[in-house]
Design a protein around this motif. Structure first.
Motif, PDB file in Angstrom:
ATOM      1  N   ARG A 137      31.128   7.946  50.500  1.00  0.00           N
ATOM      2  CA  ARG A 137      29.756   7.635  50.889  1.00  0.00           C
ATOM      3  C   ARG A 137      29.771   6.456  51.863  1.00  0.00           C
ATOM      4  N   ASP A 138      28.589   6.176  52.455  1.00  0.00           N
ATOM      5  CA  ASP A 138      28.571   5.156  53.501  1.00  0.00           C
ATOM      6  C   ASP A 138      28.638   3.730  52.972  1.00  0.00           C
ATOM      7  N   ASN A 139      28.661   3.533  51.662  1.00  0.00           N
ATOM      8  CA  ASN A 139      28.818   2.186  51.112  1.00  0.00           C
ATOM      9  C   ASN A 139      30.145   2.045  50.368  1.00  0.00           C
ATOM     10  N   GLU A 140      31.101   2.914  50.694  1.00  0.00           N
ATOM     11  CA  GLU A 140      32.373   2.928  49.958  1.00  0.00           C
ATOM     12  C   GLU A 140      33.556   2.890  50.917  1.00  0.00           C
ATOM     13  N   TYR A 141      34.739   2.957  50.323  1.00  0.00           N
ATOM     14  CA  TYR A 141      35.989   2.931  51.077  1.00  0.00           C
ATOM     15  C   TYR A 141      36.605   4.321  51.175  1.00  0.00           C
ATOM     16  N   ALA A 142      37.422   4.498  52.206  1.00  0.00           N
ATOM     17  CA  ALA A 142      38.365   5.617  52.245  1.00  0.00           C
ATOM     18  C   ALA A 142      39.755   4.993  52.206  1.00  0.00           C
ATOM     19  N   TYR A 143      40.497   5.276  51.170  1.00  0.00           N
ATOM     20  CA  TYR A 143      41.801   4.645  50.974  1.00  0.00           C
ATOM     21  C   TYR A 143      42.930   5.509  51.510  1.00  0.00           C
ATOM     22  N   GLU A 144      43.988   4.828  51.944  1.00  0.00           N
ATOM     23  CA  GLU A 144      45.266   5.517  52.142  1.00  0.00           C
ATOM     24  C   GLU A 144      46.286   4.865  51.214  1.00  0.00           C
ATOM     25  N   TYR A 145      47.198   5.690  50.700  1.00  0.00           N
ATOM     26  CA  TYR A 145      48.036   5.256  49.580  1.00  0.00           C
ATOM     27  C   TYR A 145      49.352   6.026  49.620  1.00  0.00           C
ATOM     28  N   ALA A 146      50.399   5.405  49.122  1.00  0.00           N
ATOM     29  CA  ALA A 146      51.712   6.057  49.053  1.00  0.00           C
ATOM     30  C   ALA A 146      51.793   6.880  47.768  1.00  0.00           C
ATOM     31  N   PHE A 147      51.288   8.107  47.818  1.00  0.00           N
ATOM     32  CA  PHE A 147      51.219   8.934  46.622  1.00  0.00           C
ATOM     33  C   PHE A 147      52.605   9.320  46.112  1.00  0.00           C
ATOM     34  N   ASN A 148      53.553   9.481  47.010  1.00  0.00           N
ATOM     35  CA  ASN A 148      54.912   9.817  46.580  1.00  0.00           C
ATOM     36  C   ASN A 148      55.786   8.587  46.439  1.00  0.00           C
ATOM     37  N   GLY A 149      55.162   7.407  46.517  1.00  0.00           N
ATOM     38  CA  GLY A 149      55.906   6.164  46.382  1.00  0.00           C
ATOM     39  C   GLY A 149      56.552   5.688  47.659  1.00  0.00           C
ATOM     40  N   LYS A 150      56.446   6.469  48.741  1.00  0.00           N
ATOM     41  CA  LYS A 150      57.126   6.103  49.986  1.00  0.00           C
ATOM     42  C   LYS A 150      56.172   6.112  51.174  1.00  0.00           C
ATOM     43  N   GLU A 151      55.585   7.263  51.445  1.00  0.00           N
ATOM     44  CA  GLU A 151      54.798   7.438  52.657  1.00  0.00           C
ATOM     45  C   GLU A 151      53.309   7.471  52.332  1.00  0.00           C
ATOM     46  N   ARG A 152      52.537   6.755  53.135  1.00  0.00           N
ATOM     47  CA  ARG A 152      51.104   6.700  52.913  1.00  0.00           C
ATOM     48  C   ARG A 152      50.407   7.928  53.495  1.00  0.00           C
ATOM     49  N   ASN A 153      49.357   8.342  52.782  1.00  0.00           N
ATOM     50  CA  ASN A 153      48.457   9.390  53.254  1.00  0.00           C
ATOM     51  C   ASN A 153      47.033   9.001  52.903  1.00  0.00           C
ATOM     52  N   GLY A 154      46.082   9.541  53.627  1.00  0.00           N
ATOM     53  CA  GLY A 154      44.698   9.388  53.238  1.00  0.00           C
ATOM     54  C   GLY A 154      44.456  10.133  51.938  1.00  0.00           C
TER      55      GLY A 154
END
Length: 747
Positions: free
Chosen positions: A248-265
């Motif tokens: 939503r327009d009052n929130e964040y869009a995170y990117e994170y290393a889901f596999n412990g190495k490479e970040r993705n949205g």
């Protein structure tokens, strides 16, 4: 594994990913920081399109800005960078290549932003434009791709007959107080910043007049408000396409290393994961349910949004109807429970029982796809924890053949244990003892359907024989009422009603009465003995299925009135009195004139236009949903339309919703109630929808909760309070409220 859904049409894609943002400093000192996972998002999407959908490379257009050894310059050549000029040019190229009925997929991963509007005549002098942020925005001559431009581009595609899907894995720059999550980055500014830099105002998309006209058409010609957008905050409610937005327009869009190495949205990662798992023969609504469960359970400040044609099958122009259900947001394996996306605001109460289905199920008549039962043990504002109480044997499609997780002595769970092989944390595997090698799987995003209301919601119905002088000739009223009582067991949802005989006493008030009139017809009366109007057609005693139809009507009325009476009566709630709702008509100079003064129920003619004005007088963003409770005993979501579940409304802002009055066929007059819900968290009220009376109901609906303030006071005042912690700051009644207005419509 997904496959291309329509071999007769071509598939085109525009993929935009920006990791490298050239040095930039906005007024106030904030800046768009470079990111790490956006180009990777785009590369993964490209691989999916090529490998899973067999999209030819020549039909995929990419613009990316990757990091290079020179931190001040991306490694791609200028013609491949996501500058404003290149983005607009590639949109136009895509629109020219694709022909009517071709699939068009657009995926953007990067920063979102807000800038002082360049359309003050539309948004007001203090308005802002939502934007996608090009890689070179640090140049004051560089331009944002603004919301009006994106809306025009997409509308042109829809007008051409293209089948469009848009994914925006980015957040806005303003809104809530910002704060990071360990090991994650935010795709947006870290403050409530609005870029006030003076930039070129000409557009490469269309003239300012064309952009404004398109926007006004899409938003119903509303002016001078920033709240022209729907639930994601990016664009007006999409018509003719699907929009998946990261938050939503009052929130964040995170990117994170889901596999412990490479970040993705987070949105992109779980979108691709869901497509791999569910394939592309499900709807966008089904895909979104799983994405929402995955993302929001990890990032509380990110609620992925679905707008537009949510019933459309993924990568297809076809749509399919689906039944509303609650989704499983989280699975807590150690405690043998699940978190459901429905709470006090939806009328869920402790003790209510849900059936949980296999992930991706949309037809809930397929009983063999039920995997478990769960009972509500803790009710929050928009969520509830439910204990898993039973699992179904998947080898047997008989829904009644399940194994309970507790023995008859109510000892702690003993017939459920975790599978010994490693499992993802978001999957709960339960199994019966070794003699029965059955497994049931509950997954994040799986649908859950309410089976029965809590005990206090059961409506007492008295079976009332008529007086002797009112009895119809040739009809035994006792037998006719006994037939109704006997028919109860055959009617789905019969747990909503409990019959009392004429002389039977009850500690709880009677809601309805059933009798037989002098014409030999079944009648349903209110508690005071007055016939309930608009129950059509009449039900003659002795007609086939008449007794069962009476029970069906009682169940329907119980659901209808439970929603009508649903309220938050806690006067100590910080939201008490903060939601203002008015019925208005358009006066002179298009000003809205309230018509529902206290004590006045306004009367409007059929086909007359009116406005529902909603104002948020709290200091928090409220998520708004409007239900229309109608005289034919139906309930439908009036706003927002499409797949959106709610629309955020900023503090101090108001929203005017225009609607046109109508009456069901054959009605000369009827009363409508417009019920407005406001919640702090993400929620969905579609489970409260009902068809018109005597139409097939799509499953059971959520029901009214008990008064939260009464529960709190009883716990505090008790000599022996319940064994639980009461935290006033987190009490559910503080997180939702509702208001409603009534109007009469006449011919």
């Amino acid at each position: 594994m997904a496959k291309q859904a329509n071999s007769t049409s071509k598939f085109f894609a525009l993929l935009i990913g920006i990791d490298c943002y050239l040095p930039n400093t906005l007024p106030g000192g904030s800046s768009y920081k470079s990111l790490q996972g956006c180009v990777r998002d785009i590369n993964h999407v490209e691989a999916f399109l090529k490998n899973n959908l067999q999209v030819p490379p020549g039909q995929i257009i990419k613009l990316t800005a990757s990091h290079s050894d020179n931190s001040k310059q991306p490694k791609e050549p200028l013609e491949q960078l996501p500058t404003y000029e290149n983005i607009v040019a590639k949109f136009k190229e895509l629109s020219e290549l694709a022909q009517p009925q071709d699939q068009v997929y657009i995926h953007y991963s990067g920063h979102g932003g807000r800038a002082t509007t360049i359309y003050p005549e539309l948004k007001g002098k203090n308005g802002v434009d939502e934007t996608l942020v090009p890689t070179d925005i640090g140049n004051s001559e560089a331009r944002y791709l603004r919301d009006l431009e994106l809306a025009k581009i997409l509308q042109n595609m829809v007008d051409k007959g293209l089948i469009v899907t848009v994914v925006l894995d980015s957040c806005h720059s303003g809104g809530a107080t910002r704060g990071g999550v360990d090991d994650s980055d935010i795709r947006g500014l870290n403050s409530d910043a609005v870029d006030t830099t003076s930039r070129p105002t000409d557009s490469l998309v269309a003239s300012a007049d064309e952009l404004i006209q398109t926007w006004q058409k899409l938003t119903g010609e509303q002016k001078n408000t920033r709240n022209l957008t729907a639930s994601s905050g990016w664009l007006p409610e999409p018509k003719g396409y699907v929009l998946l937005a990261a938050c939503r327009d009052n929130e964040y869009a995170y990117e994170y290393a889901f596999n412990g190495k490479e970040r993705n949205g987070a949105l992109t990662y779980w979108l691709l994961d869901s497509l791999q798992k569910l394939g592309n023969e499900v709807t966008y609504k089904t895909i979104h349910d799983r994405i929402l469960a995955k993302v929001n359970s990890q990032f509380e400040r990110q609620i992925p949004m679905l707008q537009g044609e949510g019933s459309r099958v993924v990568f297809s122009g076809q749509s399919t109807s689906s039944q509303s259900a609650v989704i499983v947001k989280k699975v807590d394996l150690p405690k043998n429970r699940v978190l459901l996306q429905a709470g006090e605001a939806q009328g869920v109460r402790k003790g209510a029982e849900f059936a949980i289905y296999q992930l991706g199920t949309t037809d809930f008549t397929q009983n063999h796809k039920r995997v478990a039962l769960a009972k509500i043990v803790e009710v929050l504002a928009e969520e509830s924890w439910a204990e898993v109480t039973a699992i179904f044997e998947q080898k047997n499609t008989n829904v009644d053949n399940y194994r309970t997780t507790r023995d008859t002595s109510s000892n702690p769970v003993r017939s459920i244990s975790a599978v010994t092989s490693p499992q993802p944390q978001d999957t709960l595997r339960l199994y019966t003892p070794p003699a029965t090698p059955t497994q049931a799987i509950i997954e994040d995003g799986a649908p859950a359907l309410l089976l029965s209301p809590g005990v206090k919601l059961v409506r007492k119905v008295r079976l009332l024989p008529p007086e002797e002088h009112q009895q119809a000739l040739g009809i035994n009223p006792q037998e006719a009422l006994a037939a109704v009582k006997a028919a109860k067991a055959k009617v789905e949802g019969n747990g909503w009603v409990e019959f009392l005989s004429f002389d039977e006493k009850s500690d709880e008030p009677v809601t309805y009465q059933v009798s037989v009139n002098a014409q030999g017809e079944y009648e349903i009366l209110d508690a005071g003995g007055e016939p309930i109007i608009n129950l059509r057609p009449t039900l003659k005693v002795g007609d086939p299925d008449a007794a069962a139809s009476v029970v069906n009507r009682l169940v329907h009325l119980s659901k209808y009135h439970a929603t009508l009476q649903l309220d938050n009566n806690d006067p100590l709630s910080p939201l008490a009195g903060k939601l203002k709702v008015e019925l208005c008509t358009a006066g002179e100079n298009r000003e809205l004139k309230p018509i529902n003064a206290p004590g006045n129920v306004p009367t409007l003619d059929v086909d007359e236009y009116a406005f529902l004005r909603i104002r948020n007088e709290s200091n928090q963003v409220l998520n708004i949903t409007v239900l229309a409770i109608q005289p034919d005993w139906s309930i439908a979501q009036l706003h927002p339309g499409g797949a959106a579940a709610f629309e955020p409304l900023d503090p101090g802002k108001e929203k005017a919703i225009r609607f046109q009055t109508s009456l069901p066929e054959g009605y000369k007059q009827g009363a409508d109630v417009l019920k407005v819900f406001a919640t702090i968290g993400a929620t969905n009220f579609r489970s409260l929808e009902l068809p018109a009376l005597d139409k097939p109901r799509k499953g059971t609906q959520a029901t009214r909760a008990t008064n939260p303030l009464e529960e709190l006071l009883a716990a505090v005042a008790s000599e022996q309070p319940p064994n639980r912690n009461i935290n006033a700051a987190a009490y559910p009644s503080e997180k939702w409220t509702t208001e409603q207005v009534k109007l009469v419509v006449k011919m």
